[in-house]
Design a protein around this motif. Structure first.
Motif, PDB file in Angstrom:
ATOM      1  N   VAL A  60      15.469  65.005  66.661  1.00  0.00           N
ATOM      2  CA  VAL A  60      14.384  65.114  67.629  1.00  0.00           C
ATOM      3  C   VAL A  60      13.880  63.725  67.994  1.00  0.00           C
ATOM      4  O   VAL A  60      13.544  62.922  67.120  1.00  0.00           O
ATOM      5  N   GLU A  61      13.832  63.454  69.273  1.00  0.00           N
ATOM      6  CA  GLU A  61      13.369  62.156  69.748  1.00  0.00           C
ATOM      7  C   GLU A  61      11.911  61.940  69.351  1.00  0.00           C
ATOM      8  O   GLU A  61      11.076  62.840  69.487  1.00  0.00           O
ATOM      9  N   GLY A  62      11.634  60.742  68.840  1.00  0.00           N
ATOM     10  CA  GLY A  62      10.276  60.421  68.420  1.00  0.00           C
ATOM     11  C   GLY A  62       9.939  60.865  67.020  1.00  0.00           C
ATOM     12  O   GLY A  62       8.804  60.704  66.568  1.00  0.00           O
ATOM     13  N   SER A  63      10.932  61.427  66.316  1.00  0.00           N
ATOM     14  CA  SER A  63      10.678  61.905  64.948  1.00  0.00           C
ATOM     15  C   SER A  63      10.950  60.843  63.896  1.00  0.00           C
ATOM     16  O   SER A  63      10.565  60.996  62.737  1.00  0.00           O
ATOM     17  N   GLY A  64      11.653  59.770  64.278  1.00  0.00           N
ATOM     18  CA  GLY A  64      12.004  58.744  63.311  1.00  0.00           C
ATOM     19  C   GLY A  64      13.295  58.057  63.710  1.00  0.00           C
ATOM     20  O   GLY A  64      13.790  58.212  64.832  1.00  0.00           O
ATOM     21  N   THR A  65      13.862  57.314  62.772  1.00  0.00           N
ATOM     22  CA  THR A  65      15.020  56.470  63.058  1.00  0.00           C
ATOM     23  C   THR A  65      16.274  56.948  62.343  1.00  0.00           C
ATOM     24  O   THR A  65      16.235  57.271  61.149  1.00  0.00           O
ATOM     25  N   PHE A  66      17.364  56.998  63.083  1.00  0.00           N
ATOM     26  CA  PHE A  66      18.708  57.194  62.525  1.00  0.00           C
ATOM     27  C   PHE A  66      19.303  55.793  62.406  1.00  0.00           C
ATOM     28  O   PHE A  66      19.828  55.250  63.369  1.00  0.00           O
ATOM     29  N   ALA A  67      19.212  55.196  61.210  1.00  0.00           N
ATOM     30  CA  ALA A  67      19.627  53.805  61.031  1.00  0.00           C
ATOM     31  C   ALA A  67      20.933  53.667  60.263  1.00  0.00           C
ATOM     32  O   ALA A  67      21.616  52.661  60.376  1.00  0.00           O
ATOM     33  N   GLU A  68      21.287  54.669  59.482  1.00  0.00           N
ATOM     34  CA  GLU A  68      22.528  54.624  58.712  1.00  0.00           C
ATOM     35  C   GLU A  68      23.170  56.007  58.710  1.00  0.00           C
ATOM     36  O   GLU A  68      22.474  57.027  58.726  1.00  0.00           O
ATOM     37  N   PRO A  69      24.493  56.068  58.705  1.00  0.00           N
ATOM     38  CA  PRO A  69      25.164  57.375  58.674  1.00  0.00           C
ATOM     39  C   PRO A  69      24.766  58.149  57.411  1.00  0.00           C
ATOM     40  O   PRO A  69      24.790  57.588  56.308  1.00  0.00           O
ATOM     41  N   PRO A  70      24.345  59.392  57.535  1.00  0.00           N
ATOM     42  CA  PRO A  70      23.956  60.168  56.358  1.00  0.00           C
ATOM     43  C   PRO A  70      25.094  60.274  55.343  1.00  0.00           C
ATOM     44  O   PRO A  70      26.218  60.630  55.700  1.00  0.00           O
ATOM     45  N   THR A  71      24.799  59.926  54.104  1.00  0.00           N
ATOM     46  CA  THR A  71      25.814  60.019  53.040  1.00  0.00           C
ATOM     47  C   THR A  71      25.721  61.396  52.392  1.00  0.00           C
ATOM     48  O   THR A  71      25.426  61.521  51.202  1.00  0.00           O
ATOM     49  N   ALA A  72      25.945  62.403  53.192  1.00  0.00           N
ATOM     50  CA  ALA A  72      25.931  63.790  52.736  1.00  0.00           C
ATOM     51  C   ALA A  72      27.263  64.120  52.059  1.00  0.00           C
ATOM     52  O   ALA A  72      28.245  63.388  52.200  1.00  0.00           O
ATOM     53  N   PRO A  73      27.324  65.224  51.323  1.00  0.00           N
ATOM     54  CA  PRO A  73      28.579  65.613  50.664  1.00  0.00           C
ATOM     55  C   PRO A  73      29.695  65.854  51.674  1.00  0.00           C
ATOM     56  O   PRO A  73      29.459  66.270  52.819  1.00  0.00           O
ATOM     57  N   GLY A  74      30.930  65.614  51.239  1.00  0.00           N
ATOM     58  CA  GLY A  74      32.087  65.905  52.077  1.00  0.00           C
ATOM     59  C   GLY A  74      32.395  67.389  52.126  1.00  0.00           C
ATOM     60  O   GLY A  74      33.049  67.871  53.059  1.00  0.00           O
ATOM     61  N   PHE A  75      31.910  68.128  51.125  1.00  0.00           N
ATOM     62  CA  PHE A  75      32.126  69.575  51.080  1.00  0.00           C
ATOM     63  C   PHE A  75      30.838  70.289  51.453  1.00  0.00           C
ATOM     64  O   PHE A  75      29.768  69.978  50.920  1.00  0.00           O
ATOM     65  N   ASN A  76      30.914  71.246  52.357  1.00  0.00           N
ATOM     66  CA  ASN A  76      29.745  72.012  52.800  1.00  0.00           C
ATOM     67  C   ASN A  76      29.737  73.352  52.070  1.00  0.00           C
ATOM     68  O   ASN A  76      30.570  74.224  52.336  1.00  0.00           O
ATOM     69  N   SER A  77      28.786  73.504  51.151  1.00  0.00           N
ATOM     70  CA  SER A  77      28.731  74.736  50.348  1.00  0.00           C
ATOM     71  C   SER A  77      27.915  75.835  51.005  1.00  0.00           C
ATOM     72  O   SER A  77      27.782  76.932  50.456  1.00  0.00           O
ATOM     73  N   GLY A  78      27.322  75.572  52.165  1.00  0.00           N
ATOM     74  CA  GLY A  78      26.642  76.620  52.914  1.00  0.00           C
ATOM     75  C   GLY A  78      25.180  76.814  52.584  1.00  0.00           C
ATOM     76  O   GLY A  78      24.608  77.862  52.902  1.00  0.00           O
ATOM     77  N   PHE A  79      24.539  75.809  51.998  1.00  0.00           N
ATOM     78  CA  PHE A  79      23.145  75.990  51.592  1.00  0.00           C
ATOM     79  C   PHE A  79      22.204  76.066  52.798  1.00  0.00           C
ATOM     80  O   PHE A  79      21.186  76.757  52.757  1.00  0.00           O
ATOM     81  N   LYS A  80      22.547  75.386  53.875  1.00  0.00           N
ATOM     82  CA  LYS A  80      21.682  75.442  55.058  1.00  0.00           C
ATOM     83  C   LYS A  80      21.515  76.888  55.544  1.00  0.00           C
ATOM     84  O   LYS A  80      20.404  77.335  55.843  1.00  0.00           O
ATOM     85  N   GLN A  81      22.609  77.619  55.601  1.00  0.00           N
ATOM     86  CA  GLN A  81      22.543  78.999  56.060  1.00  0.00           C
ATOM     87  C   GLN A  81      21.709  79.852  55.116  1.00  0.00           C
ATOM     88  O   GLN A  81      20.958  80.731  55.559  1.00  0.00           O
ATOM     89  N   ALA A  82      21.813  79.578  53.823  1.00  0.00           N
ATOM     90  CA  ALA A  82      21.016  80.319  52.845  1.00  0.00           C
ATOM     91  C   ALA A  82      19.526  80.060  53.058  1.00  0.00           C
ATOM     92  O   ALA A  82      18.695  80.973  52.951  1.00  0.00           O
ATOM     93  N   LEU A  83      19.160  78.814  53.371  1.00  0.00           N
ATOM     94  CA  LEU A  83      17.764  78.486  53.649  1.00  0.00           C
ATOM     95  C   LEU A  83      17.242  79.268  54.855  1.00  0.00           C
ATOM     96  O   LEU A  83      16.137  79.826  54.820  1.00  0.00           O
ATOM     97  N   ILE A  84      18.044  79.338  55.887  1.00  0.00           N
ATOM     98  CA  ILE A  84      17.637  80.063  57.101  1.00  0.00           C
ATOM     99  C   ILE A  84      17.482  81.549  56.815  1.00  0.00           C
ATOM    100  O   ILE A  84      16.493  82.187  57.220  1.00  0.00           O
ATOM    101  N   GLU A  85      18.448  82.109  56.101  1.00  0.00           N
ATOM    102  CA  GLU A  85      18.415  83.536  55.809  1.00  0.00           C
ATOM    103  C   GLU A  85      17.187  83.933  54.991  1.00  0.00           C
ATOM    104  O   GLU A  85      16.674  85.049  55.129  1.00  0.00           O
ATOM    105  N   GLU A  86      16.708  83.023  54.146  1.00  0.00           N
ATOM    106  CA  GLU A  86      15.560  83.354  53.290  1.00  0.00           C
ATOM    107  C   GLU A  86      14.233  82.870  53.864  1.00  0.00           C
ATOM    108  O   GLU A  86      13.217  82.851  53.178  1.00  0.00           O
ATOM    109  N   GLY A  87      14.260  82.474  55.127  1.00  0.00           N
ATOM    110  CA  GLY A  87      13.010  82.176  55.814  1.00  0.00           C
ATOM    111  C   GLY A  87      12.372  80.843  55.483  1.00  0.00           C
ATOM    112  O   GLY A  87      11.152  80.680  55.643  1.00  0.00           O
TER     113      GLY A  87
END
Length: 556
Positions: free
Chosen positions: A431-458
């Motif tokens: 979102v523009e104006g929310s902050g700075t993207f200064a470095e590539p996110p060092t997130a895991p290479g494997f996506n275990s699907g936790f984002k979807q679980a967060l959405i499903e549980e509100g």
């Protein structure tokens, strides 16, 4: 057949008893069992008093020297006063402790401990019947002349060692001595300081957090403190010439933290990992106490999770969590042992009225450290299936509980992690104006699907740390023209000067340390967030925006 089984069982039982008896006899004479067994008794066992304290030193050049005294009499505090950095020298504090019921005529209970070169009696006017006894390392003991003085509130009942000129105590009833232990050839080692407890152990109760009378609840997220044992060394501090160029990392970090705590007055502080910079924390306990004391002194509840650096020092994840859990105002928990990781738990924020109804649930999950499969998934670890199953099961159980069912307004949920989810990489969601993207996110290479679980549980928002110079928020929404936003994913930005900063080639003027604030307003079920800076416009609410309204995620 039955008789043979019975006879064999009796023979095996007898043999086992004989083996244990022989081990006991040998160990009592020659100490053949490992130190872990001998030191199983905690250093601060209730019901004990300290009758003597001494220092044992040893040298690699002197084969006859030993840092272990008679284990039948002495308990060794397992901290090398040279922090295992002495090329030749080592030293350990030993204490003699006894149960009050076992004190004999010759025992003298310790009423006070000091460290210095001179006998403390020279500076005391009223010495009474007690005297000061000298011990190695400049340690002086005031021992009572009475046989049974252990019921005195002044009696020393526990002794420990902390390190650093900035060492502080966070435990109730404990007091750290002003002067460090006097060691020969201290070199560049951190100052070793005795800390003592008087009287009985003070039990600590887990605090209850509740929405304020005005319907609001404020959380301050502090990410990546990177505290050391001792003052610490600043990394990429901005501006470079601040304070004449002198910068002690932990001092400046904690001054910043104290300032924003006093200004924002949060109801809860969330420490989202890498509180301890393991590489520079040979005594992690000293580092933990430095941040915990800030909250305890201000009576602010705090909750912690771990990053990839916390357990690279002297304590593992479980030991760190148990230590943090034992402190006043701590909400931290290790979580279920059946779930992978340490620090998978939740905190219920109760409604403003004196009820047990929950208005807000906060979830905390351990994102572990480094990838267990570097060949296929380089970089960092991911949230495991057992954690996602635990999260979903817990969320469903809470939804159907009386604490949730009895709350008749919009409930809200939020989650905190250390390492970002893979979806943080999607720059289209930032979102523009929310902050700075200064470095590539060092997130895991494997996506275990936790984002979807967060959405499903509100869950409305998740916030992380780890990538110090990123402080943006991304808004996820399903595909479709009229699709509504479903999850905010925010960074807090790094707060500590012991961790990296810099990135002046991307950020004009370089990166200034910061914290993120989330303010929940239960009156209209909204969430507002902003950041506070260590340098520059320190009073400003930076990038302030509303991220939830009416109990749902909304675009600003």
């Amino acid at each position: 057949m039955t008789r043979r089984i019975v006879r064999t069982s009796i023979q095996l039982g007898a043999l086992t008893c004989i083996v244990f008896l022989l081990l006991f006899i040998l160990d009592s004479r020659f100490r053949v069992l490992p130190d872990a067994i001998h030191n199983a008794l905690p250093a601060h066992t209730p019901g004990l008093v300290i009758t003597d304290v001494t220092l044992a030193t040893c040298s690699s050049l002197n084969l006859l020297s030993s840092c272990k005294l008679d284990a039948q009499k002495w308990h060794r505090i397992e901290k090398d006063l040279y922090l295992n950095k002495g090329w030749l020298n080592h030293a350990y504090v030993h204490i003699e402790r006894k149960k009050e019921s076992e004190l004999v005529e010759t025992d003298r209970v310790i009423l006070d401990v000091k460290v210095g070169r001179l006998d403390p009696v020279t500076s005391e006017k009223d010495q009474g019947a007690e005297r000061w006894d000298s011990r190695p390392g400049g340690i002086w003991l005031k021992r009572t002349s009475k046989r049974h003085a252990s019921d005195s509130v002044k009696a020393i009942t526990a002794v420990d060692v902390l390190f650093g000129a900035d060492a502080v105590e966070a435990r109730p009833g404990w007091e750290i001595l002003d002067q460090p232990i006097l060691l020969s050839n201290p070199g560049d080692n951190q100052e070793a300081r005795l800390t003592v407890r008087r009287g009985a152990h003070v039990p600590v109760e887990r605090p209850t957090v509740r929405v304020n009378k005005d319907g609001k609840f404020k959380i301050m997220q502090v990410a990546d403190l990177h505290l050391s044992t001792g003052l610490g060394v600043c990394r990429e501090a901005e501006p470079a010439g601040h304070n004449g160029g002198k910068c002690d990392a932990d001092v400046r970090t904690l001054e910043f933290l104290g300032s924003v705590l006093d200004s924002e007055k949060p109801d809860l502080v969330v420490l989202s990992g890498d509180q301890v910079n393991g590489e520079t924390a040979p005594d992690a306990q000293s580092a933990v106490f430095k941040f915990a004391e800030m909250f305890i002194r201000r009576e602010i509840p705090f909750a912690t999770i771990f990053g990839n650096h916390d357990d690279e020092g002297s304590l593992g994840r479980l030991a760190l969590m148990q230590l943090t859990q034992s402190l006043p105002y701590s909400l931290s928990l290790p979580g279920p042992s059946s779930v992978e990781g340490v620090g998978n738990y939740y905190v219920e924020v109760l409604s403003r009225k004196s009820t047990s109804h929950s208005a807000l649930t906060l979830y905390f999950l351990d994102t572990h450290g480094y990838s267990p499969d570097e060949r296929q998934y380089r970089g960092y670890d991911w949230i495991k299936k057992s954690q996602i199953d635990w999260f979903k099961s817990t969320a469903q159980t809470l939804k159907n509980s009386p604490a949730h069912q009895g709350y008749h307004h919009y409930r809200m949920n939020m989650a905190f992690i250390h390492i970002p989810l893979p979806e943080y990489r999607n720059q289209a969601d930032i979102v523009e104006g929310s902050g700075t993207f200064a470095e590539p996110p060092t997130a895991p290479g494997f996506n275990s699907g936790f984002k979807q679980a967060l959405i499903e549980e509100g869950v409305l928002a998740v916030s992380c740390g780890h990538d110090h110079v990123n402080d943006y928020c991304a808004l996820s929404k399903p595909e479709g023209k009229d699709a509504k936003p479903d999850l905010w994913m925010c960074y807090a930005g790094g707060a500590g000067f012991g961790g990296y900063g810099g990135y002046s080639h991307v950020i004009k003027g370089g990166y200034h340390r910061r914290v993120r604030v989330f303010e929940f307003d239960m009156n209209d079920a909204s969430i507002r967030t902003w950041k506070r800076l260590e340098y520059g416009d320190t009073e400003k609410r930076v990038d302030e925006m509303i991220i939830a309204q009416g109990g749902s995620a909304v675009a600003p």
